[in-house]
Design a protein around this motif. Structure first.
Motif, PDB file in Angstrom:
ATOM      1  N   SER A  35      63.214  59.624  39.793  1.00 20.56           N
ATOM      2  CA  SER A  35      62.199  60.031  38.812  1.00 20.56           C
ATOM      3  C   SER A  35      61.415  58.802  38.356  1.00 20.56           C
ATOM      4  O   SER A  35      61.934  57.685  38.352  1.00 20.56           O
ATOM      5  CB  SER A  35      62.857  60.700  37.616  1.00 20.56           C
ATOM      6  N   ASP A  38      63.173  56.895  35.602  1.00 27.99           N
ATOM      7  CA  ASP A  38      64.269  56.028  36.051  1.00 27.99           C
ATOM      8  C   ASP A  38      63.738  54.723  36.629  1.00 27.99           C
ATOM      9  O   ASP A  38      64.278  53.649  36.371  1.00 27.99           O
ATOM     10  CB  ASP A  38      65.110  56.735  37.128  1.00 27.99           C
ATOM     11  N   VAL A  39      62.668  54.826  37.419  1.00 30.86           N
ATOM     12  CA  VAL A  39      62.121  53.631  38.066  1.00 30.86           C
ATOM     13  C   VAL A  39      61.474  52.712  37.032  1.00 30.86           C
ATOM     14  O   VAL A  39      61.612  51.489  37.092  1.00 30.86           O
ATOM     15  CB  VAL A  39      61.131  54.013  39.191  1.00 30.86           C
ATOM     16  N   GLU A  41      62.398  52.467  33.946  1.00 28.25           N
ATOM     17  CA  GLU A  41      63.509  51.840  33.222  1.00 28.25           C
ATOM     18  C   GLU A  41      64.126  50.709  34.041  1.00 28.25           C
ATOM     19  O   GLU A  41      64.530  49.682  33.505  1.00 28.25           O
ATOM     20  CB  GLU A  41      64.591  52.873  32.899  1.00 28.25           C
TER      21      GLU A  41
ATOM     22  N   SER B  12      70.865  50.898  36.343  1.00 25.65           N
ATOM     23  CA  SER B  12      69.729  51.150  37.232  1.00 25.65           C
ATOM     24  C   SER B  12      70.114  50.913  38.695  1.00 25.65           C
ATOM     25  O   SER B  12      69.756  51.694  39.567  1.00 25.65           O
ATOM     26  CB  SER B  12      68.551  50.255  36.867  1.00 25.65           C
ATOM     27  N   LEU B  15      71.805  53.661  40.560  1.00 26.72           N
ATOM     28  CA  LEU B  15      71.003  54.781  41.070  1.00 26.72           C
ATOM     29  C   LEU B  15      70.845  54.699  42.587  1.00 26.72           C
ATOM     30  O   LEU B  15      70.584  55.693  43.240  1.00 26.72           O
ATOM     31  CB  LEU B  15      69.595  54.753  40.460  1.00 26.72           C
ATOM     32  N   LEU B  46      58.554  47.913  42.225  1.00 28.19           N
ATOM     33  CA  LEU B  46      59.141  49.206  41.859  1.00 28.19           C
ATOM     34  C   LEU B  46      58.077  50.145  41.291  1.00 28.19           C
ATOM     35  O   LEU B  46      57.966  51.298  41.701  1.00 28.19           O
ATOM     36  CB  LEU B  46      60.235  49.005  40.799  1.00 28.19           C
ATOM     37  N   LEU B  47      57.277  49.607  40.368  1.00 24.51           N
ATOM     38  CA  LEU B  47      56.243  50.433  39.737  1.00 24.51           C
ATOM     39  C   LEU B  47      55.137  50.788  40.728  1.00 24.51           C
ATOM     40  O   LEU B  47      54.651  51.912  40.749  1.00 24.51           O
ATOM     41  CB  LEU B  47      55.665  49.705  38.518  1.00 24.51           C
ATOM     42  N   LYS B  50      55.916  53.687  42.981  1.00 25.76           N
ATOM     43  CA  LYS B  50      55.801  55.005  42.351  1.00 25.76           C
ATOM     44  C   LYS B  50      54.349  55.409  42.095  1.00 25.76           C
ATOM     45  O   LYS B  50      54.018  56.584  42.092  1.00 25.76           O
ATOM     46  CB  LYS B  50      56.553  55.033  41.011  1.00 25.76           C
TER      47      LYS B  50
END
Lengths: 196, 196
Positions: A35, A38-39, A41, B12, B15, B46-47, B50
């Motif tokens: 989600s 989650d990413v 965070e 994290s 996950l 990471l961001l 997404k």
């Protein structure tokens, strides 16, 4: 062929210890299914760890406060100091719920092969924190060449300081089989035998 | 005992697929030793993954553009479509440097146990992209129960569409996953494909 941002994330995951190309790829792709929350965070946690965490000036443990939670805990026995290599060892020790003293984190071990000398370790602050109240220093470094060397060195510089210096016991690990134990472990186990 | 931000980072890392408490702890602690620049890039990657990555409307592959790099590559053979489960399989196929056609990513496989039905997969767009120019559809799903089921289902709905439907050869070891196969096995599998 792989989108640039995914490629970069794969590269970042490869920074982790023991993570190869295949695992890094798998980790990066798993982030696509995670989600957004989650990413986000995850990304925040990464940055927080770098900006918020510092070392405790007393013991060298990691903390976000001025003093680590163990050093500032008055219910613990501050007369006994357990010397360990890293924070990971504190986590292992605390899981036992047995030890009630405080710690001192060396942040490494003396190693001739890696060129780590005593002055590279957090030893100076150990000598500084010793006082008349200190009763015992438990040397709880690994039972490896480097851990032994470090323990012997510390024993030497701590002698004459009027404090009891002990080394954690060597022997057969619980659940261990005698016929699978190596010779050195068995020798140490026999040497360290105690009256039942 | 562990600083809160470190604890959050451990959570994290947990996950990630196949990462347990011990590995997550190790990964999180390794970030303390990494350079601030590397960690900042990690967080950014990471961001970015997404926010920037979307699926190609033609084939379902991951891309940052309107169309994925393979679909928009005019040097590739657009008359041949290789149907795979996920992007990981495209990476594996591309490493062989053997296949010159285009792909179609199902984004999963039919699975009775996981309750994944044909309508949950990216199949509709496969039927939509078929035209008079399409010569062959290679079904390159895993040689597992789920991959076989999916291949049989696709063969059924593609029959009568005037297109050659082939299945990659069973050079792939049974039970093996496409993204773990070595390159030679994949080349053999493409060479040995047969009309169903």
């Amino acid at each position: 062929m792989i989108p640039a941002s995914l490629e970069k994330l794969v590269e970042s995951f490869r920074l982790l210890p023991g993570v190869g190309a295949k695992s890094a790829e798998r980790y990066a792709l798993s982030m696509l299914d995670a989600s957004l929350e989650d990413v986000e965070e995850f990304a925040k946690a990464l940055l927080d760890v770098k900006t918020k965490i510092k070392t405790c000036p007393v013991c060298g443990n990691l903390t976000e406060e001025d003093k680590c939670s163990i050093c500032s805990d008055s219910s613990r026995d501050h007369h006994t100091i357990c010397v360990v290599q890293s924070m990971k060892d504190i986590i292992a020790m605390e899981k036992t719920n047995e030890y009630k003293g405080v710690y001192h984190v060396l942040q490494g071990l003396i190693s001739t092969t890696k060129g780590i000398l005593p002055e590279d370790l957090n030893i100076k602050s150990l000598l500084e924190r010793l006082n008349d109240e200190t009763k015992e220093i438990i040397l709880a470094t690994n039972a490896t060449m480097e851990g032994e060397t470090t323990a012997l060195y510390l024993d030497k510089i701590l002698s004459g300081k009027g404090v009891l210096v002990t080394r954690i016991a060597y022997g057969l690990p619980m659940g261990g089989h005698l016929d699978y134990a190596d010779e050195l472990t068995l020798i140490k186990a026999i040497e360290g035998r105690k009256k039942i």
